[in-house]
Write a protein that holds these residues in place. Structure first.
Motif, short mmCIF file in Angstrom:
data_model
loop_
_atom_site.label_atom_id
_atom_site.label_comp_id
_atom_site.label_asym_id
_atom_site.label_seq_id
_atom_site.Cartn_x
_atom_site.Cartn_y
_atom_site.Cartn_z
N ALA A 38 0.82 -1.21 0.00
CA ALA A 38 0.00 0.00 0.00
C ALA A 38 0.85 1.26 0.00
N ALA A 39 1.95 1.26 0.75
CA ALA A 39 2.81 2.45 0.82
C ALA A 39 3.44 2.74 -0.54
N PHE A 40 3.80 1.70 -1.27
CA PHE A 40 4.40 1.85 -2.60
C PHE A 40 3.40 2.49 -3.56
N VAL A 41 2.16 1.96 -3.57
CA VAL A 41 1.13 2.51 -4.45
C VAL A 41 0.79 3.94 -4.05
N GLY A 184 15.19 -10.73 2.26
CA GLY A 184 16.28 -9.87 2.66
C GLY A 184 16.14 -9.36 4.08
N ASP A 185 16.84 -8.27 4.38
CA ASP A 185 16.95 -7.78 5.76
C ASP A 185 15.64 -7.26 6.34
N HIS A 186 14.70 -6.87 5.48
CA HIS A 186 13.52 -6.17 5.97
C HIS A 186 12.28 -7.06 6.11
N PHE A 187 12.48 -8.37 6.25
CA PHE A 187 11.35 -9.28 6.35
C PHE A 187 10.60 -9.07 7.66
N ASP A 188 9.28 -8.95 7.54
CA ASP A 188 8.39 -8.80 8.70
C ASP A 188 7.43 -9.98 8.68
N PRO A 272 10.83 -3.63 -0.10
CA PRO A 272 10.89 -3.21 1.30
C PRO A 272 10.45 -1.77 1.50
N THR A 273 9.69 -1.54 2.55
CA THR A 273 9.20 -0.21 2.86
C THR A 273 10.35 0.78 3.02
N ALA A 274 11.47 0.30 3.55
CA ALA A 274 12.62 1.19 3.78
C ALA A 274 13.18 1.76 2.49
N ARG A 275 12.89 1.12 1.36
CA ARG A 275 13.40 1.59 0.07
C ARG A 275 12.31 2.16 -0.84
#
Length: 301
Positions: A38-41, A184-188, A272-275
């Motif tokens: 959702a954040a990406f869209v 990767g590192d950002h798995f939730d 990933p949300t961080a990117r």
């Protein structure tokens, strides 16, 4: 959500968000339009795009085909052995034609196109087969289909093995197990579990996923066709990607003249949300490279 039936008979479920420059998001293997973060869209919409998302054939609420796919084991082994599989009822080219048909049905002369994983393959095929429809292309965590680059990591195969036939009762647990290794590192894990449960509730199509897998394994090498792509092209890949190794991204960028390559050291086979902000900014910048003289607006939708 609305649905459109194409002249081919394939019906596609789709959703439109925002207003501005039309952008088509093409989802990957087994993914539904609701799987786009959702954040990406939201950030794409805020950056001035009208975003169109859709379910590819054989997943979600779009048409299901009825041919019998090769076994999961056979499809995966064919990829590992770098051999094309026989017996696929359609290929990336057919799925690219689906995307072109959706654009026509919605009244878009051309669009910016972003595809992830299998969606990147579809986006590449779309730019090759329908160059006038693609203003700019962004291929994310994908490959050219050359069977030398962007293959599955043997490390991943050792970690998860050849997946067993899917069971609805265990699908979430199996999905979380896979995504833990490829994200990767950002798995939730909690977020992944919620998303997978919602996807299964919306549509459970294991045979359709196997047909899409066979379509990937049965598709041609797009490298030669990519040499002729003139749309501004951005390639994004994560260096931690075990499902489609980073060589898939470098090979794609090498194949498309003038392309730009963006690789993230902390990204796997996910968004990933961080990117998110960096990816959206890069997509917006790539779209700005498109020839402004080319038509890009809808006049009928």
């Amino acid at each position: 959500m609305p649905q459109i039936t194409l002249p081919s008979g394939i019906s596609l479920e789709y959703e439109r968000r925002g207003a501005g420059d039309p952008l088509l998001l093409v989802m990957g293997l087994a993914g539904q339009l609701t799987d786009w973060p959702a954040a990406f869209v939201d950030e794409l919409v805020e950056s001035g795009f009208e975003v169109v998302m859709f379910d590819n054939r054989d997943v979600g609420l779009s048409s299901k085909t009825d041919w019998s796919p090769p076994s999961r084991r056979k499809s995966i082994i064919s990829m590992l052995m770098r051999r094309p599989i026989k017996g696929a009822g359609y290929t990336m080219d057919d799925m690219a034609d689906d995307a072109a048909g959706l654009m026509d049905a919605l009244g878009f002369v051309s669009m910016d196109v972003v595809g992830m994983s299998m969606g990147g393959m579809i986006g590449q095929a779309l730019a090759i087969r329908h160059p006038h429809k693609v203003r700019s292309l962004c291929s994310v965590m994908s490959n050219t289909g050359d069977r030398k680059n962007g293959t599955i990591s043997l490390k991943l195969v050792r970690l998860v093995g050849i997946p067993k036939p899917p069971n609805r009762n265990t699908a979430v647990d199996e999905g979380v197990k896979l995504w833990r290794h490829i994200s990767g590192d950002h798995f939730d894990e909690a977020e992944a579990r919620i998303q997978m449960a919602a996807a299964i509730e919306r549509s459970w199509t294991p045979d359709g996923v196997m047909r899409q897998t066979a379509a990937i394994a049965g598709s041609r090498d797009r490298t030669a066709g990519l040499h002729g792509v003139t749309a501004p092209t951005l390639v994004i890949h994560g260096l931690q990607d075990l499902l489609v190794l980073p060589s898939g991204g470098t090979a794609t960028a090498a194949a498309v003249p003038g392309s730009r390559l963006l690789m993230f050291p902390d990204m796997g086979h996910n968004l990933p949300t961080a990117r998110t902000s960096e990816m959206v900014a890069a997509i917006r910048s790539n779209a700005a490279r498109a020839d402004v003289s080319r038509p890009n607006a809808s006049t009928t939708a």
